[in-house]
Design a protein around this motif. Structure first.
Motif, PDB file in Angstrom:
ATOM      1  N   UNK A 137       0.781  -0.688  -0.363  1.00  0.00           N
ATOM      2  CA  UNK A 137      -0.116  -0.218  -0.271  1.00  0.00           C
ATOM      3  C   UNK A 137       0.635   1.173   0.251  1.00  0.00           C
ATOM      4  N   UNK A 138       1.204   2.185  -0.758  1.00  0.00           N
ATOM      5  CA  UNK A 138       1.705   3.397  -1.562  1.00  0.00           C
ATOM      6  C   UNK A 138       1.470   4.009  -0.192  1.00  0.00           C
ATOM      7  N   UNK A 139       2.793   4.896  -0.036  1.00  0.00           N
ATOM      8  CA  UNK A 139       2.289   5.666   0.541  1.00  0.00           C
ATOM      9  C   UNK A 139       1.641   7.350   0.118  1.00  0.00           C
ATOM     10  N   UNK A 140       0.451   7.749   0.729  1.00  0.00           N
ATOM     11  CA  UNK A 140       0.366   9.277   0.225  1.00  0.00           C
ATOM     12  C   UNK A 140       0.591  10.239   0.550  1.00  0.00           C
ATOM     13  N   UNK A 141       0.251  11.208  -0.309  1.00  0.00           N
ATOM     14  CA  UNK A 141       1.661  12.871   0.549  1.00  0.00           C
ATOM     15  C   UNK A 141       0.516  12.932   1.357  1.00  0.00           C
ATOM     16  N   UNK A 142      -0.718  12.838   1.344  1.00  0.00           N
ATOM     17  CA  UNK A 142      -1.632  13.371   2.494  1.00  0.00           C
ATOM     18  C   UNK A 142      -0.621  12.174   4.101  1.00  0.00           C
ATOM     19  N   UNK A 143      -0.642  11.328   3.553  1.00  0.00           N
ATOM     20  CA  UNK A 143       0.111  10.611   5.045  1.00  0.00           C
ATOM     21  C   UNK A 143       1.152  11.652   5.328  1.00  0.00           C
ATOM     22  N   UNK A 144       1.830  11.171   4.141  1.00  0.00           N
ATOM     23  CA  UNK A 144       3.105  12.324   4.914  1.00  0.00           C
ATOM     24  C   UNK A 144       2.990  13.579   5.031  1.00  0.00           C
ATOM     25  N   UNK A 145       2.161  14.368   5.237  1.00  0.00           N
ATOM     26  CA  UNK A 145       1.859  15.976   5.336  1.00  0.00           C
ATOM     27  C   UNK A 145       1.421  15.130   6.882  1.00  0.00           C
TER      28      UNK A 145
END
Length: 202
Positions: A137-145
């Motif tokens: 499951x790839x890490x999303x940009x929102x998850x990085x934020x």
């Protein structure tokens, strides 16, 4: 005989270089930093808080550096891939628990910590299950934020009362950002869960 011994020595050297490459050493350092930060916060006092904050900031920087260096130098290892997320989660979980014990997080604000910790456990379990299915499951940009806001919020809360004497409302800003991180946590947690359930049903 000599050739076999040379081959064994080379194999040992390769294994050693993989275990003790710089990205992995940075990850080890982040794990070692966890009990030190916790001990300083429990010790109390402004000096202890500033020292804990300095160590925490260094640990947070290594979170970026180890992945960056592993990619740049092509030093990805199975050990590093396993320990990196564990180090991140242990750092966040332990510090949040200590902040609750220290009453920096109290009353209803403890729920922000509960939301963040629950999400970490659930997503880790989901990733482990999907890993057995060979699904990533790839890490999303929102998850990085979310991770960025969460790390900054915890930094403000570590400074706590010591920070309030330098910058007013440091603790309140930390709590506000922690709630923002908790909101993003709910969103990204649902996103991961939805993607995971789709693979489980399929």
């Amino acid at each position: 005989m000599s050739s076999a011994m040379d081959g064994t020595e080379t194999e040992k050297t390769v294994r050693y270089s993989k275990v003790w490459n710089l990205p992995n050493i940075l990850t080890y350092g982040r794990i070692v930093a966890v009990p030190i930060v916790a001990a300083l916060l429990l010790w109390g006092g402004d000096n202890a808080r500033w020292t804990a904050l300095a160590i925490y900031i260094i640990a947070a920087i290594t979170d970026f550096l180890d992945g960056y260096l592993a990619r740049k130098w092509q030093q990805h290892t199975s050990l590093g891939r396993m320990l990196d997320p564990i180090a991140d989660k242990v750092l966040v979980a332990v510090v949040l628990l200590v902040l609750c014990a220290d009453s920096i997080l109290h009353g209803g604000h403890i729920w922000a910590a509960i939301i963040i910790l629950s999400r970490e456990v659930l997503v880790s379990g989901l990733r482990e299950y999907l890993g057995e299915l060979q699904v990533s499951v790839p890490v999303t940009k929102i998850a990085k934020w979310k991770t960025t806001v969460q790390l900054v919020a915890i930094g403000f809360l570590i400074a706590g009362p010591a920070g309030d004497t330098v910058v007013p409302y440091t603790t309140e800003m930390g709590i506000a950002m922690l709630w923002i991180a908790a909101g993003l946590t709910l969103y990204t947690g649902y996103d991961y869960f939805r993607a995971g359930i789709r693979h489980v049903v399929d």
